[in-house]
Write a protein that holds these residues in place. Structure first.
Motif, PDB file in Angstrom:
ATOM      1  N   THR A 140       0.808  -0.826  -0.446  1.00 52.54           N
ATOM      2  CA  THR A 140      -0.298   0.389  -0.110  1.00 52.54           C
ATOM      3  C   THR A 140       0.409   1.051   0.049  1.00 52.54           C
ATOM      4  O   THR A 140       0.393   1.881  -0.877  1.00 52.54           O
ATOM      5  N   ALA A 141       1.933   1.180   0.479  1.00 50.78           N
ATOM      6  CA  ALA A 141       2.560   2.557   0.921  1.00 50.78           C
ATOM      7  C   ALA A 141       3.578   2.628  -0.570  1.00 50.78           C
ATOM      8  O   ALA A 141       4.031   3.797  -1.160  1.00 50.78           O
ATOM      9  N   LEU A 142       4.163   1.259  -1.189  1.00 51.47           N
ATOM     10  CA  LEU A 142       5.098   1.505  -2.403  1.00 51.47           C
ATOM     11  C   LEU A 142       3.854   2.336  -3.147  1.00 51.47           C
ATOM     12  O   LEU A 142       3.712   2.801  -4.853  1.00 51.47           O
ATOM     13  N   GLN A 143       2.201   1.548  -3.383  1.00 51.22           N
ATOM     14  CA  GLN A 143       1.344   2.142  -4.488  1.00 51.22           C
ATOM     15  C   GLN A 143       0.942   3.160  -4.128  1.00 51.22           C
ATOM     16  O   GLN A 143       0.986   4.328  -5.050  1.00 51.22           O
ATOM     17  N   ALA A 144       1.021   3.997  -3.221  1.00 48.07           N
ATOM     18  CA  ALA A 144       1.162   5.780  -2.296  1.00 48.07           C
ATOM     19  C   ALA A 144       1.793   6.164  -3.036  1.00 48.07           C
ATOM     20  O   ALA A 144       1.981   7.279  -3.766  1.00 48.07           O
ATOM     21  N   PHE A 145       3.237   5.455  -3.133  1.00 43.46           N
ATOM     22  CA  PHE A 145       4.569   6.169  -3.440  1.00 43.46           C
ATOM     23  C   PHE A 145       5.192   6.677  -5.928  1.00 43.46           C
ATOM     24  O   PHE A 145       4.426   7.933  -5.889  1.00 43.46           O
ATOM     25  N   PHE A 146       4.419   5.475  -5.662  1.00 44.68           N
ATOM     26  CA  PHE A 146       4.532   5.271  -7.247  1.00 44.68           C
ATOM     27  C   PHE A 146       3.467   6.096  -8.084  1.00 44.68           C
ATOM     28  O   PHE A 146       3.850   6.684  -9.377  1.00 44.68           O
ATOM     29  N   GLU A 147       1.836   5.956  -7.460  1.00 44.60           N
ATOM     30  CA  GLU A 147       1.027   6.802  -7.487  1.00 44.60           C
ATOM     31  C   GLU A 147       1.199   8.143  -7.880  1.00 44.60           C
ATOM     32  O   GLU A 147       0.904   8.867  -8.672  1.00 44.60           O
ATOM     33  N   SER A 148       1.279   8.205  -6.849  1.00 38.48           N
ATOM     34  CA  SER A 148       1.724   9.996  -5.772  1.00 38.48           C
ATOM     35  C   SER A 148       2.291  10.200  -6.981  1.00 38.48           C
ATOM     36  O   SER A 148       2.237  11.591  -8.029  1.00 38.48           O
ATOM     37  N   VAL A 149       3.908   9.805  -7.171  1.00 39.60           N
ATOM     38  CA  VAL A 149       5.184  10.397  -8.364  1.00 39.60           C
ATOM     39  C   VAL A 149       4.351  10.440  -9.695  1.00 39.60           C
ATOM     40  O   VAL A 149       4.484  11.526 -10.893  1.00 39.60           O
TER      41      VAL A 149
ATOM     42  N   ASP B 246      11.958  17.570  -6.279  1.00 39.75           N
ATOM     43  CA  ASP B 246      11.979  18.490  -4.968  1.00 39.75           C
ATOM     44  C   ASP B 246      10.468  17.918  -4.763  1.00 39.75           C
ATOM     45  O   ASP B 246       9.728  17.305  -3.563  1.00 39.75           O
ATOM     46  N   LEU B 247       9.820  17.809  -5.641  1.00 39.21           N
ATOM     47  CA  LEU B 247       8.465  16.480  -5.511  1.00 39.21           C
ATOM     48  C   LEU B 247       8.238  15.538  -5.651  1.00 39.21           C
ATOM     49  O   LEU B 247       7.720  15.257  -4.665  1.00 39.21           O
ATOM     50  N   ILE B 248       9.207  15.219  -5.577  1.00 34.49           N
ATOM     51  CA  ILE B 248       9.467  13.411  -5.297  1.00 34.49           C
ATOM     52  C   ILE B 248       9.663  13.048  -3.728  1.00 34.49           C
ATOM     53  O   ILE B 248       9.259  12.428  -2.811  1.00 34.49           O
ATOM     54  N   LEU B 249      10.878  14.561  -3.377  1.00 36.37           N
ATOM     55  CA  LEU B 249      11.420  14.332  -2.008  1.00 36.37           C
ATOM     56  C   LEU B 249      10.156  14.944  -1.358  1.00 36.37           C
ATOM     57  O   LEU B 249      10.268  14.148  -0.091  1.00 36.37           O
ATOM     58  N   MET B 250       9.338  15.796  -1.456  1.00 39.25           N
ATOM     59  CA  MET B 250       8.733  16.056  -0.777  1.00 39.25           C
ATOM     60  C   MET B 250       6.735  14.918  -0.445  1.00 39.25           C
ATOM     61  O   MET B 250       6.814  14.826   0.464  1.00 39.25           O
ATOM     62  N   CYS B 251       7.223  14.174  -1.499  1.00 37.79           N
ATOM     63  CA  CYS B 251       5.657  13.117  -1.581  1.00 37.79           C
ATOM     64  C   CYS B 251       6.417  12.276  -1.220  1.00 37.79           C
ATOM     65  O   CYS B 251       5.466  11.787  -0.605  1.00 37.79           O
ATOM     66  N   ILE B 252       7.535  11.937  -0.987  1.00 41.05           N
ATOM     67  CA  ILE B 252       8.111  10.750  -0.040  1.00 41.05           C
ATOM     68  C   ILE B 252       8.222  11.475   1.969  1.00 41.05           C
ATOM     69  O   ILE B 252       7.376  10.318   2.762  1.00 41.05           O
ATOM     70  N   ASP B 253       7.971  13.002   2.169  1.00 43.05           N
ATOM     71  CA  ASP B 253       7.805  12.866   3.336  1.00 43.05           C
ATOM     72  C   ASP B 253       6.474  12.996   3.540  1.00 43.05           C
ATOM     73  O   ASP B 253       6.063  13.337   4.719  1.00 43.05           O
ATOM     74  N   GLU B 254       5.329  13.212   2.484  1.00 43.57           N
ATOM     75  CA  GLU B 254       4.055  13.749   2.418  1.00 43.57           C
ATOM     76  C   GLU B 254       3.818  11.653   3.292  1.00 43.57           C
ATOM     77  O   GLU B 254       2.072  11.264   3.996  1.00 43.57           O
ATOM     78  N   ILE B 255       4.132  11.320   2.225  1.00 40.72           N
ATOM     79  CA  ILE B 255       3.838   9.508   3.054  1.00 40.72           C
ATOM     80  C   ILE B 255       4.529   8.654   3.868  1.00 40.72           C
ATOM     81  O   ILE B 255       3.415   8.169   4.806  1.00 40.72           O
ATOM     82  N   ILE B 256       5.181   8.625   4.240  1.00 38.96           N
ATOM     83  CA  ILE B 256       5.648   8.985   5.594  1.00 38.96           C
ATOM     84  C   ILE B 256       6.453   9.511   6.194  1.00 38.96           C
ATOM     85  O   ILE B 256       7.997  10.443   6.170  1.00 38.96           O
ATOM     86  N   ASP B 257       6.696   9.556   7.324  1.00 40.09           N
ATOM     87  CA  ASP B 257       7.553  10.075   8.632  1.00 40.09           C
ATOM     88  C   ASP B 257       7.870   9.504   9.798  1.00 40.09           C
ATOM     89  O   ASP B 257       7.404   8.288  10.569  1.00 40.09           O
TER      90      ASP B 257
ATOM     91  N   GLY C 140       9.517   6.563   8.796  1.00 39.38           N
ATOM     92  CA  GLY C 140       8.942   5.000   9.406  1.00 39.38           C
ATOM     93  C   GLY C 140       7.554   4.791   9.610  1.00 39.38           C
ATOM     94  O   GLY C 140       6.711   3.535   9.367  1.00 39.38           O
ATOM     95  N   ILE C 141       6.289   5.676   9.943  1.00 43.03           N
ATOM     96  CA  ILE C 141       5.343   5.437   9.858  1.00 43.03           C
ATOM     97  C   ILE C 141       4.493   6.161   8.862  1.00 43.03           C
ATOM     98  O   ILE C 141       4.789   6.778   8.020  1.00 43.03           O
ATOM     99  N   ILE C 142       3.791   5.523   8.427  1.00 46.35           N
ATOM    100  CA  ILE C 142       3.264   5.960   6.779  1.00 46.35           C
ATOM    101  C   ILE C 142       1.985   6.155   7.374  1.00 46.35           C
ATOM    102  O   ILE C 142       1.486   6.761   8.943  1.00 46.35           O
ATOM    103  N   LEU C 143       1.586   8.068   7.127  1.00 46.44           N
ATOM    104  CA  LEU C 143       0.533   8.479   7.392  1.00 46.44           C
ATOM    105  C   LEU C 143      -0.390   9.068   6.475  1.00 46.44           C
ATOM    106  O   LEU C 143      -1.154   9.545   6.944  1.00 46.44           O
ATOM    107  N   GLU C 144       0.405   8.627   5.286  1.00 47.39           N
ATOM    108  CA  GLU C 144      -0.780   8.996   4.239  1.00 47.39           C
ATOM    109  C   GLU C 144      -1.090   7.546   2.959  1.00 47.39           C
ATOM    110  O   GLU C 144       0.521   7.526   2.944  1.00 47.39           O
ATOM    111  N   THR C 145      -1.443   7.618   2.425  1.00 45.62           N
ATOM    112  CA  THR C 145      -1.728   6.837   1.013  1.00 45.62           C
ATOM    113  C   THR C 145      -2.180   6.857  -0.198  1.00 45.62           C
ATOM    114  O   THR C 145      -2.181   5.836  -0.895  1.00 45.62           O
ATOM    115  N   ASP C 146      -3.197   7.957   0.332  1.00 46.97           N
ATOM    116  CA  ASP C 146      -3.771   8.326  -1.257  1.00 46.97           C
ATOM    117  C   ASP C 146      -3.292   9.220  -2.158  1.00 46.97           C
ATOM    118  O   ASP C 146      -2.820  10.315  -1.788  1.00 46.97           O
ATOM    119  N   PRO C 147      -3.064   8.910  -3.344  1.00 47.33           N
ATOM    120  CA  PRO C 147      -2.212   9.633  -4.113  1.00 47.33           C
ATOM    121  C   PRO C 147      -2.311  10.703  -4.212  1.00 47.33           C
ATOM    122  O   PRO C 147      -1.528  11.450  -4.820  1.00 47.33           O
TER     123      PRO C 147
END
Length: 182
Positions: A95-104, A122-133, A135-142
Motif C-alpha cells: 500500500t505504501a509502495l502504491q501510494a509512492f508510485f501513483e503519487s509520483v 523536489d516534488l518526489i522528496l516532498m512526496c516521500i515526506d508526505e507518505i512516510i515520516d 518510518g510511520i505511514i502517514l498517508e496512502t491516498d495518491p
C-alpha cells in the motif's frame, strides 16, 4: 533517526527510487540498520541486482533480502522499492509502495521516467515526506499526497512543471545579479 515503535505499529525501513542502472534517484532511510552511506549503497545494489530480472511492471512484487521484506515495482526506467522488517505485513508495504508510485505518476503528469523525475526531484522528496515520516505511514491516498505536495510548492499559481522551471530561473537570475554587482 529511528523512532522506537511498538510491534503493533507497522513501520517502513526505507523507500528507494532507483534508475534502470541501479543508481539513486531519490532515497530515504528511516532505520539505523544501515549506518553508513556505503552500507546503504550496498543494500541498494543488492536489492537492484536481485530484482532487475523480474517483471514487476504490471503488479508489485515481494522479496525477502537480509531479513527484510522488499516490495517493488518498475515503471519505465524507474524502480520503486519499499522495505520493511521481516515481520511486517506485506499488504501494508505494498500500500505504501502504491501510494509512492501513483503519487509520483500524478506529480509528473504520467511522464514517469528518470529525466522527468530528476527535473522534479523536489516534488518526489516532498512526496516521500508526505507518505512516510520517521518510518510511520502517514498517508496512502495518491490524490491527497500529490495535492499536499502541489500546495507546498512555492508558486501555487503555476502548474507543477512550471514551478520547478520558474524556481530555476529565479535562482539563475539571483546568481547573475550577484555576479554583476561584484
Amino acid at each position: 533517526m529511528s523512532i522506537p515503535l511498538s510491534s503493533d505499529c507497522p513501520s517502513i525501513k526505507n523507500i528507494l527510487l532507483l534508475d534502470s542502472d541501479g543508481k539513486r534517484v531519490a532515497v530515504k532511510y528511516f532505520s539505523d540498520e544501515w549506518p553508513t552511506n556505503v552500507a546503504k549503497e550496498s543494500f541498494e545494489k543488492l536489492v537492484f541486482t536481485k530484482t532487475q530480472k523480474t517483471n514487476a511492471r504490471a503488479e508489485a512484487e515481494i522479496a525477502l533480502f537480509e531479513n527484510n521484506i522488499v516490495v517493488y515495482k518498475f515503471i519505465q526506467d524507474l524502480h520503486f522499492f519499499v522495505t520493511g522488517g521481516d515481520d511486517e505485513n506485506e499488504l501494508i508495504l505494498v500500500t505504501a509502495l502504491q501510494a509512492f508510485f501513483e503519487s509520483v505518476g500524478l506529480l509528473l503528469r504520467g511522464n514517469v521516467e528518470k529525466k522527468e523525475a530528476l527535473e522534479n526531484l523536489d516534488l518526489i522528496l516532498m512526496c516521500i515526506d508526505e507518505i512516510i515520516d520517521g518510518g510511520i505511514i502517514l498517508e496512502t491516498d495518491p490524490n491527497v499526497i500529490s495535492g499536499k505536495v502541489a500546495s507546498n510548492s512555492t508558486d501555487s499559481g503555476a502548474s507543477l512543471s512550471e514551478q520547478t522551471l520558474s524556481q530555476a530561473f529565479a535562482t539563475a537570475r539571483e546568481h547573475f545579479t550577484r555576479s554583476l554587482l561584484r
